[in-house]
Design a protein around this motif. Sequence first.
Motif, mmCIF file in Angstrom:
data_model
loop_
_atom_site.group_PDB
_atom_site.id
_atom_site.type_symbol
_atom_site.label_atom_id
_atom_site.label_comp_id
_atom_site.label_asym_id
_atom_site.label_seq_id
_atom_site.Cartn_x
_atom_site.Cartn_y
_atom_site.Cartn_z
ATOM 1 N N MET A 96 0.830 -1.205 0.000
ATOM 2 C CA MET A 96 0.000 0.000 0.000
ATOM 3 C C MET A 96 0.872 1.266 0.000
ATOM 4 S SD MET A 96 -3.067 -1.007 2.650
ATOM 5 C CE MET A 96 -3.709 0.649 2.596
ATOM 6 N N LYS A 97 1.958 1.231 0.779
ATOM 7 C CA LYS A 97 2.864 2.378 0.784
ATOM 8 C C LYS A 97 3.526 2.558 -0.578
ATOM 9 C CE LYS A 97 3.935 2.383 5.718
ATOM 10 N NZ LYS A 97 4.983 2.256 6.761
ATOM 11 N N MET A 98 3.892 1.445 -1.205
ATOM 12 C CA MET A 98 4.487 1.529 -2.537
ATOM 13 C C MET A 98 3.492 2.116 -3.534
ATOM 14 S SD MET A 98 6.098 -1.532 -4.865
ATOM 15 C CE MET A 98 7.159 -2.052 -3.522
ATOM 16 N N ALA A 99 2.242 1.654 -3.439
ATOM 17 C CA ALA A 99 1.216 2.182 -4.346
ATOM 18 C C ALA A 99 1.012 3.678 -4.112
ATOM 19 C CB ALA A 99 -0.090 1.425 -4.144
ATOM 20 N N GLY A 100 1.031 4.097 -2.826
ATOM 21 C CA GLY A 100 0.889 5.517 -2.537
ATOM 22 C C GLY A 100 2.043 6.337 -3.092
ATOM 23 N N ALA A 101 3.267 5.783 -2.965
ATOM 24 C CA ALA A 101 4.426 6.497 -3.505
ATOM 25 C C ALA A 101 4.336 6.604 -5.023
ATOM 26 C CB ALA A 101 5.709 5.769 -3.105
#
Length: 214
Positions: A96-101
């Motif tokens: 999820m953090k990767m997708a947000g980045a």
Amino acid sequence: MASLFKKKTVDDIIKEQTKELRGTQRQITRDRAALEKQEKQMEMEIKKMAKSGNREACKILAKQLVQLRKQKNRTYAVSSKVTSMSTQTKVMNSQMKMAGAMSTTAKTMQAVNKKMDPQKTLQTMQDFQKENMKMGMTEDMINDTLDEIFVESGDEEESQDIVNQVLDEIGIEISGKMVRAPAAGKCLPTASPKRKTQISDDEIERQLRALGVD
């Protein structure tokens, strides 16, 4: 009060879930330790009944021991499942953090592309290249001019040095001849002043006749 009504973020939810899973894991470990303690006590009780010859009690205790061991083995399976859930939660959080980045990067790139004019950028690069070439040509011309100036100045100085050297050599030669020339009154025979004048006049007339002057 504001913190009570604050909406929880995904990170907050994941932290709470991780905390609960750790608590569950600790509880499973405690339950397993208690089952192992009961298992040892039951084994001792079975040995005691066997020594006393009570076969029926031994059979009953043996069945209970089998169930107890099965329950203990199930704690290992549950513990493994809890660990897997915790790992999966962490992986999902990372994704999820990767997708947000990636989403933030994509928005930034879109904003940059909107502000950037490809034609204007290309024109700017071409202008820079042209001005850079002009600057290089100007620098080469200046360097060539300076080289010519320094070379000509060096030639003039070198020519002057040669002239000075020749003049110095001529001066040295003339001075040497003057030093080697016989002094007046030393080599010439002694004669009266009148005789000297006649010889000089005769010599002058001879040189004039040789030149064709009467």
